[in-house]
Design an enzyme around this catalytic site. Structure first.
Site, mmCIF file in Angstrom:
data_model
loop_
_atom_site.group_PDB
_atom_site.id
_atom_site.type_symbol
_atom_site.label_atom_id
_atom_site.label_comp_id
_atom_site.label_asym_id
_atom_site.label_seq_id
_atom_site.Cartn_x
_atom_site.Cartn_y
_atom_site.Cartn_z
ATOM 1 N N ARG A 227 0.858 -1.173 0.000
ATOM 2 C CA ARG A 227 0.000 0.000 0.000
ATOM 3 C C ARG A 227 0.900 1.230 0.000
ATOM 4 O O ARG A 227 1.937 1.248 0.690
ATOM 5 C CB ARG A 227 -0.876 0.028 1.264
ATOM 6 C CG ARG A 227 -2.064 -0.888 1.221
ATOM 7 C CD ARG A 227 -3.140 -0.386 0.255
ATOM 8 N NE ARG A 227 -4.292 -1.259 0.212
ATOM 9 C CZ ARG A 227 -4.477 -2.240 -0.674
ATOM 10 N NH1 ARG A 227 -3.553 -2.495 -1.580
ATOM 11 N NH2 ARG A 227 -5.576 -2.962 -0.647
ATOM 12 N N HIS A 275 -0.793 0.076 -10.121
ATOM 13 C CA HIS A 275 -1.429 -0.873 -9.194
ATOM 14 C C HIS A 275 -1.862 -2.135 -9.954
ATOM 15 O O HIS A 275 -3.016 -2.548 -9.907
ATOM 16 C CB HIS A 275 -2.632 -0.215 -8.496
ATOM 17 C CG HIS A 275 -3.026 -0.906 -7.212
ATOM 18 N ND1 HIS A 275 -3.413 -0.228 -6.078
ATOM 19 C CD2 HIS A 275 -3.080 -2.214 -6.882
ATOM 20 C CE1 HIS A 275 -3.710 -1.096 -5.112
ATOM 21 N NE2 HIS A 275 -3.505 -2.320 -5.592
HETATM 22 C C1 GLV Z 1 -5.369 -4.812 -4.091
HETATM 23 O O1 GLV Z 1 -4.634 -3.915 -3.863
HETATM 24 C C2 GLV Z 1 -5.820 -5.709 -3.075
HETATM 25 O O2 GLV Z 1 -5.522 -5.474 -1.919
HETATM 26 O O3 GLV Z 1 -6.464 -6.695 -3.409
#
Ligand code: GLV
Length: 312
Positions: A227, A275
């Protein structure tokens, strides 16, 4: 039939996969941006969701289970509108494999010197001294050694690196030396690679800050697949500029999408990816939640709920 509401931007594929996995459930889907005012929701006791749309819980008075469509549940755990007695479960599917490939790819993109090879090729130059970096015995620190971190650690070990795990409660481990998270700084000066694969919790927020990075060095690469908020982004940029890091490979950011004016976009030693290191696909995730789908259909309590006080 017990009802399971799927509120997700890709709801048709999730609904199909969940119905196929557990045909005894009545499964219906909505896009999170749709008006969620269907009276059907009032009788549903289970919800499959990524981020909780505002007002949805008020329409689901019988809710007794939230299945998150992903691995990181920080956004749900922090949501005070979710009653404490509603279990939240997570799923990480094949993320360990995806993220191991991501980490290995970005590490080898340095070690194998592909750009210099390509430049030499363009000039038809046989550059015999263009040796790959020898990663054998180099130290990799994996911060967060859950299912995902362990898979990353295994992949790095197979490449010949010496891998150390950093966890909340250090314990004996059959595969890797484990250290308490607080010891990370001591190991940084001797590390080639630091991978962040821990959940975002009160204990991990901002763990990569100026204090920690002061112990870095010009040969250290940081990879964050966890994160964004584990890292203090301003401190990271300062550390890169001060020679405390070689490169930062970032798949996650404090704000996503990464704002257009973020200095990270254009920093010469930052790799920004959208991401994408662990895509959530029904094929990979549904096997993870199958046991709980069955239990829910059987009227049994779900298993392996996250510990909301711990944060994961
Ligand atoms: C994506 O970031 C997740 O946590 O699944």
């Amino acid at each position: 039939m017990r009802r399971l509401a799927v509120v997700h931007h890709r709801h048709p594929e999730w609904v199909a996969a969940i119905r196929e996995a557990e045909p005894r459930l009545d499964v219906r889907g909505w896009h999170p941006a749709e008006p969620l005012d269907d009276p059907w929701l009032a009788e549903a006791e289970a919800l499959f969701v990524w981020k909780l749309p505002t007002g949805l819980l008020a329409r689901m008075p019988r809710l007794g289970w939230i299945q998150c469509s992903g691995a990181g549940v920080d956004h749900l755990v922090a949501d005070p509108s979710i009653p404490a007695e509603v279990p939240i479960t997570r799923a990480d599917g094949q993320f360990g494999f995806w993220m191991a490939r991501y980490v290995v790819f970005h590490l080898l993109a340095e070690a194998q010197r592909p750009e210099e090879c390509a430049a030499a090729q363009r000039e038809r130059r046989w550059e015999g001294r263009l040796l790959p970096e020898d990663l054998g015995g180099k130290r990799a620190l994996v911060f967060g050694l859950g299912r995902i971190g362990r898979q990353i650690a295994r992949a790095l070990r197979e490449l010949g690196l010496e891998v150390h795990g950093f966890v909340r409660d250090a314990r004996g481990d059959p595969e890797f030396p484990l250290h308490p998270a607080a010891a990370l700084g001591e190991w940084l000066p001797s590390a080639r690679l630091l991978v962040l694969s821990a959940p975002l919790t009160a204990a991990t927020r901002g763990v990569v800050d100026a204090g920690l990075l002061a112990r870095g060095h010009a040969g250290l690469t940081l990879v964050n697949v966890a994160r964004g908020r584990l890292v203090v982004e301003a401190d990271l940029v300062a550390a890169l500029d001060a020679g405390k890091l070689r490169r930062a490979v970032l798949d996650v950011f404090a704000r996503e999408p990464l704002p257009a004016d973020s200095p990270l976009w254009s920093h010469p030693r930052v790799v920004v990816t959208p991401h994408h290191s662990g895509p959530s696909t029904p094929r990979a995730m549904v096997p993870d939640i199958l046991d709980n789908l069955r239990r829910y259909a059987d009227g049994l309590p779900v298993r392996e709920a996250v510990d909301r006080s711990r944060g994961y």
